[in-house]
Scaffold this active site. Structure first.
Site, PDB file in Angstrom:
ATOM      1  N   SER A 115       0.860  -1.193   0.000  1.00  0.00           N
ATOM      2  CA  SER A 115       0.000   0.000   0.000  1.00  0.00           C
ATOM      3  C   SER A 115       0.894   1.239   0.000  1.00  0.00           C
ATOM      4  O   SER A 115       2.111   1.143   0.239  1.00  0.00           O
ATOM      5  CB  SER A 115      -0.874   0.006   1.251  1.00  0.00           C
ATOM      6  OG  SER A 115      -0.055   0.183   2.400  1.00  0.00           O
TER       7      SER A 115
ATOM      8  N   ASP B 111      -1.066  -1.533  -3.984  1.00  0.00           N
ATOM      9  CA  ASP B 111      -2.418  -1.672  -3.435  1.00  0.00           C
ATOM     10  C   ASP B 111      -3.017  -0.273  -3.211  1.00  0.00           C
ATOM     11  O   ASP B 111      -2.397   0.572  -2.558  1.00  0.00           O
ATOM     12  CB  ASP B 111      -2.286  -2.430  -2.100  1.00  0.00           C
ATOM     13  CG  ASP B 111      -3.627  -2.814  -1.498  1.00  0.00           C
ATOM     14  OD1 ASP B 111      -4.574  -3.023  -2.258  1.00  0.00           O
ATOM     15  OD2 ASP B 111      -3.688  -2.938  -0.253  1.00  0.00           O
TER      16      ASP B 111
ATOM     17  N   HIS C  12     -11.661  -7.140  -1.915  1.00  0.00           N
ATOM     18  CA  HIS C  12     -10.853  -6.474  -0.880  1.00  0.00           C
ATOM     19  C   HIS C  12     -11.484  -6.746   0.484  1.00  0.00           C
ATOM     20  O   HIS C  12     -12.616  -7.213   0.578  1.00  0.00           O
ATOM     21  CB  HIS C  12     -10.819  -4.960  -1.147  1.00  0.00           C
ATOM     22  CG  HIS C  12      -9.884  -4.579  -2.247  1.00  0.00           C
ATOM     23  ND1 HIS C  12      -8.751  -3.837  -2.045  1.00  0.00           N
ATOM     24  CD2 HIS C  12      -9.916  -4.866  -3.565  1.00  0.00           C
ATOM     25  CE1 HIS C  12      -8.124  -3.668  -3.198  1.00  0.00           C
ATOM     26  NE2 HIS C  12      -8.818  -4.272  -4.144  1.00  0.00           N
TER      27      HIS C  12
ATOM     28  N   SER D 126     -10.082 -10.330   5.026  1.00  0.00           N
ATOM     29  CA  SER D 126      -9.805 -10.871   6.366  1.00  0.00           C
ATOM     30  C   SER D 126     -11.100 -10.895   7.154  1.00  0.00           C
ATOM     31  O   SER D 126     -11.852  -9.910   7.145  1.00  0.00           O
ATOM     32  CB  SER D 126      -8.814  -9.967   7.115  1.00  0.00           C
ATOM     33  OG  SER D 126      -7.567  -9.950   6.478  1.00  0.00           O
TER      34      SER D 126
ATOM     35  N   HIS E 235     -12.321  -2.982   4.903  1.00  0.00           N
ATOM     36  CA  HIS E 235     -10.951  -3.178   5.389  1.00  0.00           C
ATOM     37  C   HIS E 235     -10.914  -3.173   6.918  1.00  0.00           C
ATOM     38  O   HIS E 235     -11.581  -2.350   7.541  1.00  0.00           O
ATOM     39  CB  HIS E 235     -10.037  -2.061   4.873  1.00  0.00           C
ATOM     40  CG  HIS E 235      -9.907  -2.043   3.383  1.00  0.00           C
ATOM     41  ND1 HIS E 235     -10.474  -1.057   2.600  1.00  0.00           N
ATOM     42  CD2 HIS E 235      -9.283  -2.882   2.533  1.00  0.00           C
ATOM     43  CE1 HIS E 235     -10.191  -1.303   1.329  1.00  0.00           C
ATOM     44  NE2 HIS E 235      -9.481  -2.406   1.259  1.00  0.00           N
ATOM     45  N   GLY E 236     -10.121  -4.054   7.502  1.00  0.00           N
ATOM     46  CA  GLY E 236      -9.921  -4.050   8.955  1.00  0.00           C
ATOM     47  C   GLY E 236     -10.692  -5.162   9.647  1.00  0.00           C
ATOM     48  O   GLY E 236     -11.206  -6.080   8.992  1.00  0.00           O
TER      49      GLY E 236
ATOM     50  N   ASP F 242      -4.878  -8.503   4.449  1.00  0.00           N
ATOM     51  CA  ASP F 242      -3.880  -7.780   5.229  1.00  0.00           C
ATOM     52  C   ASP F 242      -4.105  -8.004   6.731  1.00  0.00           C
ATOM     53  O   ASP F 242      -3.249  -8.518   7.446  1.00  0.00           O
ATOM     54  CB  ASP F 242      -3.937  -6.279   4.890  1.00  0.00           C
ATOM     55  CG  ASP F 242      -2.822  -5.486   5.552  1.00  0.00           C
ATOM     56  OD1 ASP F 242      -1.971  -6.092   6.234  1.00  0.00           O
ATOM     57  OD2 ASP F 242      -2.785  -4.247   5.398  1.00  0.00           O
ATOM     58  N   THR F 243      -5.292  -7.627   7.221  1.00  0.00           N
ATOM     59  CA  THR F 243      -5.571  -7.647   8.669  1.00  0.00           C
ATOM     60  C   THR F 243      -5.252  -8.998   9.327  1.00  0.00           C
ATOM     61  O   THR F 243      -4.652  -9.031  10.412  1.00  0.00           O
ATOM     62  CB  THR F 243      -7.052  -7.266   8.897  1.00  0.00           C
ATOM     63  OG1 THR F 243      -7.229  -5.939   8.378  1.00  0.00           O
ATOM     64  CG2 THR F 243      -7.426  -7.285  10.354  1.00  0.00           C
TER      65      THR F 243
ATOM     66  N   GLU G 247     -10.956   0.195  -9.258  1.00  0.00           N
ATOM     67  CA  GLU G 247     -12.013  -0.025  -8.250  1.00  0.00           C
ATOM     68  C   GLU G 247     -13.257   0.763  -8.609  1.00  0.00           C
ATOM     69  O   GLU G 247     -13.186   1.944  -8.969  1.00  0.00           O
ATOM     70  CB  GLU G 247     -11.515   0.386  -6.852  1.00  0.00           C
ATOM     71  CG  GLU G 247     -12.591   0.198  -5.768  1.00  0.00           C
ATOM     72  CD  GLU G 247     -12.085   0.409  -4.337  1.00  0.00           C
ATOM     73  OE1 GLU G 247     -10.928   0.046  -4.053  1.00  0.00           O
ATOM     74  OE2 GLU G 247     -12.855   0.944  -3.523  1.00  0.00           O
TER      75      GLU G 247
END
Ligand code: G3H
Ligand code: 13P
Ligand code: ZN
Length: 284
Positions: free
Chosen positions: A50, A82, A208, A211, A180-181, A232-233, A134
């Site tokens: 990122s 990213d 995306h 996680s 995200h997260g 990622d997370t 996106e």
């Protein structure tokens, strides 16, 4: 082998019905963990950085580490930017040797997103650099929005068809209920919308915020056309969890290798698990 473009990996995934994991690489240990997991699973892999990771580690370091990983291995490895929102950053990544970039114009009005995505494609395509775009707003789990507001941010299937037609993009990130997260509850994916989008655009689709999405939902999404699955997370959790375990047991430990080594092992395990869920094991 040298870095490979993401498009090559996604074409195979689309043809053979599996997902390629795109794992965020923030430091040397995570780059090593992603490669080790891919080797143990014999899986193609995407390492992505990122803008935040690039600011943290430095562009030359990120590129150098991932290139070294790829060149030391027989596994096909792609290096991908990213969520590139800044055109200059995209150019710098391409110059530095990235094999793929995401241009994230999702916050722009549709026609501006189309124009900027085209500009990135015009630069990347002739030199073999893949481009992901996106459409819709994926956002973060911390965004405090109502269900109806969330749905308003989802990718509109007809708009996706128009966007792909206008840009000629080869892979598209969509918003269907992931974020995200870390999720508070269990995320609900709008799989019907995914199926509609895939029926209108015949290109690999990117998920995306993967996680924390239940394995069964990820598998279903892959069946319906998701070819790139961003994680990622879950790596952050495993990595920091590994560090915590050492420091809880030995608060006086001062050798970083004895803290980061187990963190790297924990990251390898979670990445291997993801590769098995995505069906990419044995596909290298
Ligand atoms: O898509 C978001 C990724 O998790 C990257 O996060 O911007 O904190 O590196 P970051
Ligand atoms: P998560 O951190 O939620 O896995 O999302 C990763 C991602 O989408 C990177 O682009
Ligand atoms: Zn993302």
């Amino acid at each position: 082998m040298p870095l490979v473009p993401v498009d090559v990996l996604l074409e195979q995934a689309d043809r053979e019905g599996f997902g390629v994991g795109a794992f965020n690489a923030n430091n040397m240990e995570i780059v090593q963990a992603i490669l080790r997991a891919a080797e143990l699973e014999n899986s193609p892999v995407i390492m992505q950085a990122s803008q935040g990771a690039i600011n943290y580690a430095g562009l030359e370091f990120i590129t150098g580490m991932v290139k070294t990983a790829a060149e030391s291995s027989k596994i096909p490895v792609a290096l991908h930017l990213d969520h590139g929102t800044d055109f200059v950053q995209v150019v710098k990544c391409i110059r530095s040797g990235f094999s793929s970039v995401m241009y994230d114009g999702s916050k722009l009005p549709l026609e501006e997103n189309i124009a900027m995505t085209r500009k990135v494609l015009e630069m990347g395509t002739p030199i073999g650099v893949s481009v992901e775009a996106e459409l819709g707003k994926i956002g973060g789990t911390e965004d405090n929005v109502s269900v109806s507001e969330k749905e308003a941010r989802y990718t509109d299937p007809e708009e996706a068809r128009y966007f792909v037609e206008q840009t000629g993009i080869k892979s598209l990130a969509i918003a269907i209920g992931t974020a995200h997260g870390q999720y508070q509850g269990e995320p609900k994916l709008d799989l019907k919308r995914l199926a509609q989008i895939k029926s209108l655009v015949k290109i690999p689709i990117v998920l995306h915020g993967s996680s924390g999405v239940p394995d069964a939902a990820v598998k279903e999404a892959i069946k319906l056309g998701i070819c790139k699955v961003n994680i990622d997370t879950n790596i952050r959790e495993a990595f920091v969890g590994g560090m915590r375990k050492v420091l809880d047991a030995k608060p006086d430990e001062i050798d970083p290798r004895k803290i980061l080594g187990p963190a790297r092992e924990a990251a390898i395990e979670i990445i291997r698990e993801k590769m098995r869920v995505f069906g990419s094991s044995g596909k290298a």
